[in-house]
Write a protein that holds these residues in place. Structure first.
Motif, PDB file in Angstrom:
ATOM      1  N   ARG A   2       0.858  -1.188   0.000  1.00 49.84           N
ATOM      2  CA  ARG A   2       0.000   0.000   0.000  1.00 49.84           C
ATOM      3  C   ARG A   2       0.892   1.235   0.000  1.00 49.84           C
ATOM      4  N   VAL A   3       0.666   2.125  -0.962  1.00 56.22           N
ATOM      5  CA  VAL A   3       1.391   3.385  -1.019  1.00 56.22           C
ATOM      6  C   VAL A   3       0.390   4.526  -0.978  1.00 56.22           C
ATOM      7  N   TYR A   4       0.864   5.655  -0.511  1.00 59.42           N
ATOM      8  CA  TYR A   4       0.045   6.851  -0.372  1.00 59.42           C
ATOM      9  C   TYR A   4       0.652   7.933  -1.253  1.00 59.42           C
ATOM     10  N   VAL A   5      -0.099   8.322  -2.282  1.00 60.22           N
ATOM     11  CA  VAL A   5       0.388   9.272  -3.278  1.00 60.22           C
ATOM     12  C   VAL A   5      -0.144  10.660  -2.945  1.00 60.22           C
ATOM     13  N   PRO A   6       0.749  11.613  -2.667  1.00 62.41           N
ATOM     14  CA  PRO A   6       0.304  12.976  -2.372  1.00 62.41           C
ATOM     15  C   PRO A   6      -0.081  13.711  -3.658  1.00 62.41           C
ATOM     16  N   GLU A  20      -5.153   7.607 -14.697  1.00 57.83           N
ATOM     17  CA  GLU A  20      -4.018   7.019 -13.994  1.00 57.83           C
ATOM     18  C   GLU A  20      -3.262   8.075 -13.210  1.00 57.83           C
ATOM     19  N   LEU A  21      -2.545   7.581 -12.214  1.00 57.84           N
ATOM     20  CA  LEU A  21      -1.658   8.438 -11.441  1.00 57.84           C
ATOM     21  C   LEU A  21      -0.330   8.501 -12.180  1.00 57.84           C
ATOM     22  N   GLY A  22       0.141   9.661 -12.419  1.00 60.71           N
ATOM     23  CA  GLY A  22       1.386   9.813 -13.155  1.00 60.71           C
ATOM     24  C   GLY A  22       1.706  11.281 -13.278  1.00 60.71           C
ATOM     25  N   PRO A  23       2.682  11.625 -14.020  1.00 62.43           N
ATOM     26  CA  PRO A  23       3.599  10.736 -14.736  1.00 62.43           C
ATOM     27  C   PRO A  23       4.586  10.058 -13.794  1.00 62.43           C
ATOM     28  N   VAL A  24       5.121   8.954 -14.262  1.00 65.28           N
ATOM     29  CA  VAL A  24       6.106   8.227 -13.472  1.00 65.28           C
ATOM     30  C   VAL A  24       7.476   8.836 -13.725  1.00 65.28           C
ATOM     31  N   PRO A  25       8.372   8.734 -12.798  1.00 68.49           N
ATOM     32  CA  PRO A  25       8.214   8.116 -11.487  1.00 68.49           C
ATOM     33  C   PRO A  25       7.392   9.009 -10.551  1.00 68.49           C
ATOM     34  N   LEU A  26       6.599   8.363  -9.700  1.00 64.68           N
ATOM     35  CA  LEU A  26       5.776   9.045  -8.704  1.00 64.68           C
ATOM     36  C   LEU A  26       6.459   8.961  -7.345  1.00 64.68           C
ATOM     37  N   THR A  27       6.404  10.039  -6.605  1.00 66.57           N
ATOM     38  CA  THR A  27       6.829   9.988  -5.212  1.00 66.57           C
ATOM     39  C   THR A  27       5.609   9.625  -4.393  1.00 66.57           C
ATOM     40  N   ALA A  28       5.762   8.633  -3.540  1.00 60.99           N
ATOM     41  CA  ALA A  28       4.677   8.185  -2.676  1.00 60.99           C
ATOM     42  C   ALA A  28       5.275   7.855  -1.312  1.00 60.99           C
ATOM     43  N   TYR A  29       4.430   7.440  -0.401  1.00 58.71           N
ATOM     44  CA  TYR A  29       4.865   7.096   0.953  1.00 58.71           C
ATOM     45  C   TYR A  29       4.292   5.744   1.321  1.00 58.71           C
ATOM     46  N   ALA A  30       5.089   4.972   2.063  1.00 53.07           N
ATOM     47  CA  ALA A  30       4.695   3.618   2.426  1.00 53.07           C
ATOM     48  C   ALA A  30       5.382   3.236   3.729  1.00 53.07           C
ATOM     49  N   TYR A  49      -0.892   4.694   8.981  1.00 57.12           N
ATOM     50  CA  TYR A  49      -1.367   6.027   9.328  1.00 57.12           C
ATOM     51  C   TYR A  49      -0.204   7.026   9.309  1.00 57.12           C
ATOM     52  N   ALA A  50       0.957   6.600   9.798  1.00 57.93           N
ATOM     53  CA  ALA A  50       2.146   7.456   9.756  1.00 57.93           C
ATOM     54  C   ALA A  50       2.547   7.738   8.307  1.00 57.93           C
ATOM     55  N   ALA A  51       2.491   6.723   7.440  1.00 54.50           N
ATOM     56  CA  ALA A  51       2.818   6.923   6.020  1.00 54.50           C
ATOM     57  C   ALA A  51       1.804   7.864   5.369  1.00 54.50           C
ATOM     58  N   LEU A  52       0.529   7.712   5.711  1.00 50.44           N
ATOM     59  CA  LEU A  52      -0.506   8.610   5.201  1.00 50.44           C
ATOM     60  C   LEU A  52      -0.216  10.051   5.621  1.00 50.44           C
ATOM     61  N   ASN A  53       0.190  10.254   6.869  1.00 51.80           N
ATOM     62  CA  ASN A  53       0.506  11.603   7.339  1.00 51.80           C
ATOM     63  C   ASN A  53       1.732  12.178   6.647  1.00 51.80           C
ATOM     64  N   ALA A  55       2.516  11.515   3.571  1.00 57.61           N
ATOM     65  CA  ALA A  55       1.996  11.899   2.254  1.00 57.61           C
ATOM     66  C   ALA A  55       1.180  13.192   2.353  1.00 57.61           C
ATOM     67  N   ALA A  56       0.449  13.367   3.449  1.00 60.69           N
ATOM     68  CA  ALA A  56      -0.326  14.602   3.637  1.00 60.69           C
ATOM     69  C   ALA A  56       0.599  15.810   3.721  1.00 60.69           C
ATOM     70  N   LEU A  57       1.745  15.655   4.361  1.00 61.17           N
ATOM     71  CA  LEU A  57       2.719  16.747   4.406  1.00 61.17           C
ATOM     72  C   LEU A  57       3.271  17.044   3.012  1.00 61.17           C
ATOM     73  N   ALA A  58       3.515  15.992   2.240  1.00 58.25           N
ATOM     74  CA  ALA A  58       3.982  16.186   0.859  1.00 58.25           C
ATOM     75  C   ALA A  58       2.901  16.871   0.017  1.00 58.25           C
ATOM     76  N   SER A  59       1.645  16.543   0.267  1.00 59.58           N
ATOM     77  CA  SER A  59       0.536  17.208  -0.414  1.00 59.58           C
ATOM     78  C   SER A  59       0.522  18.693  -0.065  1.00 59.58           C
ATOM     79  N   LEU A  60       0.775  19.003   1.201  1.00 60.96           N
ATOM     80  CA  LEU A  60       0.839  20.404   1.630  1.00 60.96           C
ATOM     81  C   LEU A  60       1.918  21.148   0.851  1.00 60.96           C
ATOM     82  N   ARG A  61       3.036  20.484   0.599  1.00 60.46           N
ATOM     83  CA  ARG A  61       4.116  21.106  -0.186  1.00 60.46           C
ATOM     84  C   ARG A  61       3.665  21.365  -1.627  1.00 60.46           C
TER      85      ARG A  61
END
Length: 171
Positions: A2-6, A20-30, A49-53, A55-61
């Motif tokens: 399971r990965v979390y994509v911001p 689709e989620l892209g373009p690759v390469p994608l940065t995600a959290y796991a 949950y920590a990985a999701l958080n 990713a949420a910080l990366a989304s904020l960026r």
């Protein structure tokens, strides 16, 4: 795995349009070995949950870098083959890269398990946090407090069938 994509809402709209989620390469959290070591837990739900958080910080960026984007963090949870998501061993203990993985294959949006998005009431705190990120990165404790304020808001869970409604809300 399971990965979390911001993402941001505009990027979610792009993914929805492309299918689709892209373009690759994608940065995600796991849940990576470094994240396990940092979080000190064997509970997989806590680790995810920590990985999701993270990713949420990366989304904020992402939001901070796009002044026109609605001020709502977006994270897409998706399962990918283990070999498709790779952690960089050279960045494993970098605090800014905890849980970070690179997804090397395009991921069909139909494979997403869920979408996590801020509620409307998070808008002011997310806006303030996006504005404070630069100062927080420079070690400003007051700015870090503002950034942490966004984390006080739990991301809401949405089924993938709700993506169309999320991207067409007109935020």
């Amino acid at each position: 795995m399971r990965v979390y994509v911001p993402l941001s809402l505009p990027r979610l709209a792009e993914a929805y349009k492309a299918g689709e989620l892209g373009p690759v390469p994608l940065t995600a959290y796991a849940v990576t070995p470094a994240l396990r070591e940092w979080y000190l837990s064997d509970d997989i739900e806590e680790l995810e949950y920590a990985a999701l958080n993270r990713a949420a910080l990366a989304s904020l960026r992402l939001i901070a870098g796009d002044p026109g984007a609605p001020r709502r963090r977006v994270v897409v949870a998706v399962d990918v083959p283990d070999k498709a998501a790779v952690a960089d061993p050279d960045r494993g203990l970098d605090p800014g890269a905890l849980g970070e993985v690179t997804v090397r294959e395009a991921v069909p949006l139909s494979k997403a398990a869920a979408v996590h998005v801020d509620a409307d009431d998070a808008d002011a705190d997310v806006t303030a946090a996006a504005s404070a990120l630069g100062a927080a990165d420079q070690g400003d404790d007051d700015a870090q407090f503002v950034v942490d304020g966004a984390e006080d808001h739990e991301l809401l869970w949405f089924a993938t069938q709700e993506i169309a409604n999320l991207v067409n809300r007109g935020d």
